[in-house]
Motif scaffolding. Structure first.
Motif, PDB file in Angstrom:
ATOM      1  N   THR A 100      24.094  51.520  73.759  1.00  0.00           N
ATOM      2  CA  THR A 100      25.393  51.947  73.918  1.00  0.00           C
ATOM      3  C   THR A 100      25.771  52.174  71.908  1.00  0.00           C
ATOM      4  O   THR A 100      25.298  51.384  71.545  1.00  0.00           O
ATOM      5  CB  THR A 100      26.473  50.910  74.194  1.00  0.00           C
ATOM      6  N   TYR A 101      26.337  53.604  71.751  1.00  0.00           N
ATOM      7  CA  TYR A 101      26.580  53.725  70.644  1.00  0.00           C
ATOM      8  C   TYR A 101      28.007  52.751  70.260  1.00  0.00           C
ATOM      9  O   TYR A 101      29.193  52.245  71.141  1.00  0.00           O
ATOM     10  CB  TYR A 101      27.790  55.350  70.779  1.00  0.00           C
ATOM     11  N   THR A 102      27.684  52.074  68.627  1.00  0.00           N
ATOM     12  CA  THR A 102      28.356  51.346  68.444  1.00  0.00           C
ATOM     13  C   THR A 102      28.631  51.177  66.727  1.00  0.00           C
ATOM     14  O   THR A 102      29.388  50.192  66.592  1.00  0.00           O
ATOM     15  CB  THR A 102      27.498  49.857  68.709  1.00  0.00           C
ATOM     16  N   ALA A 103      29.035  52.750  66.523  1.00  0.00           N
ATOM     17  CA  ALA A 103      29.095  52.559  64.449  1.00  0.00           C
ATOM     18  C   ALA A 103      30.943  53.158  64.556  1.00  0.00           C
ATOM     19  O   ALA A 103      30.732  53.195  63.497  1.00  0.00           O
ATOM     20  CB  ALA A 103      28.195  53.345  64.691  1.00  0.00           C
ATOM     21  N   ASP A 104      30.650  53.147  65.261  1.00  0.00           N
ATOM     22  CA  ASP A 104      32.500  53.454  66.219  1.00  0.00           C
ATOM     23  C   ASP A 104      32.847  54.631  65.135  1.00  0.00           C
ATOM     24  O   ASP A 104      33.948  54.707  63.915  1.00  0.00           O
ATOM     25  CB  ASP A 104      33.264  52.341  64.930  1.00  0.00           C
ATOM     26  N   TRP A 105      31.966  55.879  64.752  1.00  0.00           N
ATOM     27  CA  TRP A 105      32.491  56.885  64.418  1.00  0.00           C
ATOM     28  C   TRP A 105      31.950  56.804  62.747  1.00  0.00           C
ATOM     29  O   TRP A 105      33.189  57.563  61.887  1.00  0.00           O
ATOM     30  CB  TRP A 105      33.599  57.899  64.541  1.00  0.00           C
TER      31      TRP A 105
END
Length: 323
Positions: A100-105
């Motif tokens: 899951t991508y968690t870097a918040d752009w």
């Protein structure tokens, strides 16, 4: 399998695919990223860049495009391109679940992605992928399987993956880490109702990291389509960072180190699709010269000296900064 489309393609670049890991999000570990992307990494800027790359790749014969739930907005950007380009019904679209991508752009997050190979994560992420890509999703892969991954032993998950396969979705897996060969062989043994579950495998293989080669040959012989990622070793084999042996062969062949690096992978008889991870159209064009590289046995022997132990390679990869 949708990959039969690649087998019947006539363009010399049909067995090179485009991976969207480097352009679907503002931060990644590829070397040279600051120069490639610059400071403006807004959603709209990377959306536009992704479409430019997809247009250029398709025009030059590329027919496989690779995304993942953890590659920021890669699926969204790809889905938008597919809706705009109604003439591209001959492409194969793959994505991955399990991170899951968690870097918040952002480029400086504490964690850019979180791994979860549970059935709950699969169901959630498949719904997310299908909401964006719909029936254009051809291949769905478990992201970065390792020998200890619960995805290799979870029978309920296997049953749900088999159900998706019966519905027309090709089911595959990718691997990472120094024990890729072990993970590949373990996955080849996974069966549902006496039939192999997985139809594709995507693994890291390049001039520096060759340890998965024998296992990938076994996967190919078992009927799986082999997709190769990180053929450029996250930029370690690109022009500005290329080791001496690679630069020497590039000079002798008259093509760039990147093209030579990808040609090494294309030369493997088990390699079905080799991914370019280019973030600019210029780098993509250079990568696509790989099929034209004429590598002799002497060249291959010289390049074989670059191979590192898998432990050293993955330790070095783990030290690459997100930027």
């Amino acid at each position: 399998m949708p990959f039969t489309r690649l087998a019947t393609a006539t363009t010399p670049t049909c067995h090179i695919g485009l991976g969207l890991a480097a352009i679907g999000r503002p931060g990644y570990i590829n070397l040279g990223r600051d120069e490639d992307l610059g400071e403006d990494r807004s959603v709209q800027t990377l959306h536009t860049r992704t479409h430019e790359l997809l247009d250029a790749a398709y025009a030059q014969g590329v027919r496989y495009f690779d995304a993942a739930r953890s590659y920021g907005r890669s699926e969204e950007f790809l889905a938008d391109w597919l809706k705009k380009r109604t003439d591209v019904d001959d492409v194969v679209v793959g994505s991955k679940w399990g991170y899951t991508y968690t870097a918040d752009w952002t480029t400086d997050a504490d964690k850019h992605e979180v791994k979860d190979h549970s059935l709950v994560a699969y169901e959630r992420q498949l719904a997310e992928s299908e909401a964006l890509l719909g029936d254009r999703l051809d291949l769905y892969q478990i992201h970065s399987v390792t020998p200890e991954s619960p995805a290799l032993t979870d029978k309920e998950l296997h049953a749900r993956l088999a159900e998706a396969a019966r519905g027309g979705l090709t089911v595959g897996f990718s691997t990472s880490g120094p024990a890729q060969a072990d993970a590949i062989r373990a996955a080849l043994a996974v069966e549902v109702d006496g039939e192999p579950l997985f139809r594709t495998v995507q693994s890291t293989y390049n001039a520096l990291e060759t340890s998965a080669g024998p296992a990938l040959a076994e996967a190919h012989d078992a009927g799986l389509t082999v997709i190769v990622k990180e053929g450029m070793a996250n930029g370690r084999l690109a022009a500005g960072n290329a080791p001496g042996a690679l630069r020497t062969v590039a000079e002798e062949t008259g093509l760039g180190p990147d093209a030579v690096a990808l040609a090494v992978v294309l030369r493997q008889p088990w390699a079905g699709v080799v991914l370019s991870g280019a973030a600019t159209t210029a780098h993509l064009a250079s990568n696509l010269h790989a099929p034209a590289v004429d590598l002799t046995e002497a060249h291959m022997s010289h390049l074989a000296t670059l191979a590192e132990s898998p432990q050293s390679y993955w330790a070095r990869r783990g030290e690459l900064p997100w930027h």
